[in-house]
Design a protein around this motif. Structure first.
Motif, PDB file in Angstrom:
ATOM      1  N   GLU A 222       0.838  -1.210   0.000  1.00 26.20           N
ATOM      2  CA  GLU A 222       0.000   0.000   0.000  1.00 26.20           C
ATOM      3  C   GLU A 222       0.864   1.248   0.000  1.00 26.20           C
ATOM      4  O   GLU A 222       0.547   2.238  -0.671  1.00 26.20           O
ATOM      5  CB  GLU A 222      -0.904   0.007   1.234  1.00 26.20           C
ATOM      6  N   LEU A 223       1.959   1.219   0.750  1.00 30.25           N
ATOM      7  CA  LEU A 223       2.845   2.377   0.816  1.00 30.25           C
ATOM      8  C   LEU A 223       3.492   2.642  -0.531  1.00 30.25           C
ATOM      9  O   LEU A 223       3.596   3.799  -0.969  1.00 30.25           O
ATOM     10  CB  LEU A 223       3.916   2.167   1.886  1.00 30.25           C
ATOM     11  N   TRP A 224       3.942   1.590  -1.206  1.00 33.17           N
ATOM     12  CA  TRP A 224       4.546   1.779  -2.524  1.00 33.17           C
ATOM     13  C   TRP A 224       3.536   2.381  -3.503  1.00 33.17           C
ATOM     14  O   TRP A 224       3.880   3.278  -4.279  1.00 33.17           O
ATOM     15  CB  TRP A 224       5.081   0.447  -3.053  1.00 33.17           C
ATOM     16  N   ILE A 225       2.302   1.937  -3.444  1.00 35.78           N
ATOM     17  CA  ILE A 225       1.270   2.481  -4.329  1.00 35.78           C
ATOM     18  C   ILE A 225       1.057   3.960  -4.037  1.00 35.78           C
ATOM     19  O   ILE A 225       1.007   4.796  -4.955  1.00 35.78           O
ATOM     20  CB  ILE A 225      -0.043   1.687  -4.166  1.00 35.78           C
ATOM     21  N   ALA A 226       0.955   4.311  -2.763  1.00 37.48           N
ATOM     22  CA  ALA A 226       0.737   5.714  -2.383  1.00 37.48           C
ATOM     23  C   ALA A 226       1.916   6.585  -2.776  1.00 37.48           C
ATOM     24  O   ALA A 226       1.745   7.714  -3.266  1.00 37.48           O
ATOM     25  CB  ALA A 226       0.474   5.806  -0.877  1.00 37.48           C
ATOM     26  N   ALA A 227       3.133   6.074  -2.581  1.00 33.30           N
ATOM     27  CA  ALA A 227       4.325   6.861  -2.899  1.00 33.30           C
ATOM     28  C   ALA A 227       4.448   7.094  -4.401  1.00 33.30           C
ATOM     29  O   ALA A 227       4.736   8.215  -4.857  1.00 33.30           O
ATOM     30  CB  ALA A 227       5.567   6.160  -2.367  1.00 33.30           C
ATOM     31  N   LEU A 228       4.224   6.051  -5.192  1.00 34.02           N
ATOM     32  CA  LEU A 228       4.354   6.176  -6.642  1.00 34.02           C
ATOM     33  C   LEU A 228       3.240   7.010  -7.245  1.00 34.02           C
ATOM     34  O   LEU A 228       3.437   7.696  -8.259  1.00 34.02           O
ATOM     35  CB  LEU A 228       4.368   4.778  -7.276  1.00 34.02           C
ATOM     36  N   ALA A 229       2.070   6.990  -6.613  1.00 34.53           N
ATOM     37  CA  ALA A 229       0.939   7.774  -7.120  1.00 34.53           C
ATOM     38  C   ALA A 229       0.980   9.217  -6.660  1.00 34.53           C
ATOM     39  O   ALA A 229       0.237  10.061  -7.177  1.00 34.53           O
ATOM     40  CB  ALA A 229      -0.372   7.120  -6.682  1.00 34.53           C
ATOM     41  N   GLY A 230       1.810   9.526  -5.666  1.00 33.92           N
ATOM     42  CA  GLY A 230       1.874  10.893  -5.137  1.00 33.92           C
ATOM     43  C   GLY A 230       0.715  11.249  -4.233  1.00 33.92           C
ATOM     44  O   GLY A 230       0.379  12.424  -4.079  1.00 33.92           O
ATOM     45  N   ASP A 231       0.114  10.232  -3.601  1.00 34.38           N
ATOM     46  CA  ASP A 231      -1.073  10.466  -2.775  1.00 34.38           C
ATOM     47  C   ASP A 231      -0.750  10.863  -1.346  1.00 34.38           C
ATOM     48  O   ASP A 231      -1.655  11.262  -0.600  1.00 34.38           O
ATOM     49  CB  ASP A 231      -1.943   9.192  -2.735  1.00 34.38           C
ATOM     50  N   ASP A 232       0.493  10.769  -0.934  1.00 38.66           N
ATOM     51  CA  ASP A 232       0.884  11.048   0.451  1.00 38.66           C
ATOM     52  C   ASP A 232       2.241  11.736   0.402  1.00 38.66           C
ATOM     53  O   ASP A 232       3.215  11.170  -0.091  1.00 38.66           O
ATOM     54  CB  ASP A 232       0.941   9.734   1.237  1.00 38.66           C
ATOM     55  N   SER A 233       2.322  12.946   0.917  1.00 36.78           N
ATOM     56  CA  SER A 233       3.555  13.733   0.804  1.00 36.78           C
ATOM     57  C   SER A 233       4.719  13.083   1.551  1.00 36.78           C
ATOM     58  O   SER A 233       5.870  13.142   1.096  1.00 36.78           O
ATOM     59  CB  SER A 233       3.325  15.160   1.314  1.00 36.78           C
ATOM     60  N   VAL A 234       4.442  12.482   2.702  1.00 33.98           N
ATOM     61  CA  VAL A 234       5.518  11.834   3.450  1.00 33.98           C
ATOM     62  C   VAL A 234       5.964  10.557   2.741  1.00 33.98           C
ATOM     63  O   VAL A 234       7.153  10.238   2.705  1.00 33.98           O
ATOM     64  CB  VAL A 234       5.087  11.539   4.900  1.00 33.98           C
ATOM     65  N   ALA A 235       5.031   9.828   2.162  1.00 35.30           N
ATOM     66  CA  ALA A 235       5.394   8.644   1.375  1.00 35.30           C
ATOM     67  C   ALA A 235       6.268   9.046   0.192  1.00 35.30           C
ATOM     68  O   ALA A 235       7.236   8.347  -0.145  1.00 35.30           O
ATOM     69  CB  ALA A 235       4.141   7.926   0.887  1.00 35.30           C
ATOM     70  N   MET A 236       5.943  10.162  -0.440  1.00 35.25           N
ATOM     71  CA  MET A 236       6.762  10.647  -1.549  1.00 35.25           C
ATOM     72  C   MET A 236       8.159  11.020  -1.070  1.00 35.25           C
ATOM     73  O   MET A 236       9.161  10.736  -1.743  1.00 35.25           O
ATOM     74  CB  MET A 236       6.092  11.850  -2.209  1.00 35.25           C
ATOM     75  N   ALA A 237       8.248  11.655   0.117  1.00 39.52           N
ATOM     76  CA  ALA A 237       9.554  12.020   0.669  1.00 39.52           C
ATOM     77  C   ALA A 237      10.365  10.768   0.997  1.00 39.52           C
ATOM     78  O   ALA A 237      11.580  10.729   0.785  1.00 39.52           O
ATOM     79  CB  ALA A 237       9.376  12.879   1.920  1.00 39.52           C
ATOM     80  N   ALA A 238       9.693   9.730   1.496  1.00 43.82           N
ATOM     81  CA  ALA A 238      10.377   8.470   1.777  1.00 43.82           C
ATOM     82  C   ALA A 238      10.905   7.838   0.484  1.00 43.82           C
ATOM     83  O   ALA A 238      12.012   7.296   0.446  1.00 43.82           O
ATOM     84  CB  ALA A 238       9.438   7.505   2.497  1.00 43.82           C
ATOM     85  N   LEU A 239      10.112   7.926  -0.585  1.00 44.45           N
ATOM     86  CA  LEU A 239      10.548   7.382  -1.869  1.00 44.45           C
ATOM     87  C   LEU A 239      11.741   8.162  -2.415  1.00 44.45           C
ATOM     88  O   LEU A 239      12.683   7.572  -2.965  1.00 44.45           O
ATOM     89  CB  LEU A 239       9.396   7.412  -2.870  1.00 44.45           C
ATOM     90  N   ASP A 240      11.731   9.488  -2.255  1.00 46.24           N
ATOM     91  CA  ASP A 240      12.883  10.288  -2.683  1.00 46.24           C
ATOM     92  C   ASP A 240      14.151   9.844  -1.947  1.00 46.24           C
ATOM     93  O   ASP A 240      15.228   9.706  -2.551  1.00 46.24           O
ATOM     94  CB  ASP A 240      12.627  11.770  -2.417  1.00 46.24           C
ATOM     95  N   ARG A 241      14.003   9.627  -0.641  1.00 48.48           N
ATOM     96  CA  ARG A 241      15.147   9.194   0.154  1.00 48.48           C
ATOM     97  C   ARG A 241      15.589   7.785  -0.258  1.00 48.48           C
ATOM     98  O   ARG A 241      16.785   7.476  -0.298  1.00 48.48           O
ATOM     99  CB  ARG A 241      14.780   9.237   1.633  1.00 48.48           C
ATOM    100  N   PHE A 242      14.631   6.921  -0.568  1.00 45.89           N
ATOM    101  CA  PHE A 242      14.937   5.570  -1.038  1.00 45.89           C
ATOM    102  C   PHE A 242      15.799   5.630  -2.294  1.00 45.89           C
ATOM    103  O   PHE A 242      16.800   4.911  -2.409  1.00 45.89           O
ATOM    104  CB  PHE A 242      13.632   4.824  -1.324  1.00 45.89           C
TER     105      PHE A 242
END
Length: 323
Positions: A222-242
């Motif tokens: 679920e987190l990967w889906i949210a991060a890749l879709a841009g639905d959660d700003s913190v998830a996106m920040a985590a993906l940038d750091r990844f």
């Protein structure tokens, strides 16, 4: 020679027919996927695959297995099957078998794959070199690391390693905090704790703690889906750091292995293939101090073949049973 190639994972098992000839894979057929939980054993899944084809199965089989392949008994955590390598020939009714680790299969795929299945990330946009070492880094459920040594005459050698368990090396103040938090949880912090499917959730939870505000908790997928879709700003920040961390780790592996090129593979690598070039990956990959100019000259690709386990197992069979 016609064979069946099989890719056994924790949740799914995939089958395909293949034709191998002269030490290589001439063709790979359409794959058929089953849930491992739907069958009590590999033998029953093999029989079900044969029923889908409507004709007798070949006498050669190549198997990619998502785990160590040494020992008398092979078992996956989320897979109900027990596989005894010494009995596979008899159970499946075959005469020739090749059994390899799943990331070794990825290495064979990298050695065989055509250019359309490689997405350019950074460095010079050149084909993979015909000679020398190609480093392979594959974030997925864990962090796979291998290399392919290409030699004269088109021969090559694949070595899978445990390089995903090297120490995580923080490179800025936020990563110092990440390393400290993970050390409290796990004791030792390996690269895999950050650069893997579950690693994104580790990063997300640490960033949420830093905000001090309640946030939704996700399962890994679920987190990967949210991060890749841009639905959660913190998830996106985590993906940038990844992506930053993946670049740093891939660069370290290339230096350690003497890589002449790098391929990002694995399930997560496949998901990120078309995003890494525009992320912080290229900067961190090359940011190796006195070796920055050297790192900038290494071609870095992402593997986008849809079935690397099937192709790689077939390629390994072709080499082992070359007539």
């Amino acid at each position: 020679m016609h064979i069946v190639t099989i890719d056994i994972g924790g949740t799914n098992v995939r089958f395909a027919d293949a034709v191998v000839e002269g030490g290589g894979v001439r063709s790979l057929g359409e794959s058929v996927t089953f849930k491992t939980g739907a069958f009590p054993s590999l033998e029953r899944a093999w029989q079900a695959y044969g029923e889908t084809l409507g004709h007798p199965l070949p006498k050669g089989v190549a198997i990619s297995f998502a785990g160590p392949v040494h020992g008398d008994v092979l078992k996956l955590t989320n897979n109900p099957w027990v596989i005894r390598p010494a009995l596979v020939k008899q159970a499946l009714g075959v005469e020739r078998i090749t059994l390899i680790n799943d990331f070794a299969a990825v290495g064979h795929t990298v050695a065989h794959v055509s250019p359309e299945h490689l997405c350019h990330i950074c460095g010079p946009d050149l084909p993979l070199p015909e000679r020398g070492t190609i480093s392979i880094v594959g974030p997925g459920t864990g962090l796979g690391v291998a290399h392919v040594l290409r030699q004269e005459g088109g021969t090559y050698h694949v070595s899978e390693t445990e390089g995903g368990h090297v120490d995580f090396a923080p490179l800025d103040a936020l990563e110092d905090k990440i390393a400290l938090s993970l050390r409290h949880r796990f004791g030792r912090v390996s690269a895999e704790r950050v650069v893997s499917g579950p690693g994104l959730n580790n990063l997300y939870e640490i960033l949420v703690e830093g905000e001090g505000n309640p946030r939704r908790r996700y399962h890994d997928d679920e987190l990967w889906i949210a991060a890749l879709a841009g639905d959660d700003s913190v998830a996106m920040a985590a993906l940038d750091r990844f992506c930053l961390s993946l670049g740093a780790v891939a660069g370290d592996i290339a230096l350690a292995q003497g890589g002449a090129a790098v391929v990002i593979a694995g399930g997560i690598g496949f998901r990120l293939a078309h995003r890494l070039a525009a992320s912080g990956f290229p900067f961190r990959f090359a940011a190796k101090g006195r070796f920055q100019t050297f790192m900038e000259q290494l071609p870095v690709k992402a593997l986008i073949h849809p079935q690397p386990g099937l192709l790689g197992a077939a390629a390994a069979f072709a080499i082992e049973h070359r007539d």
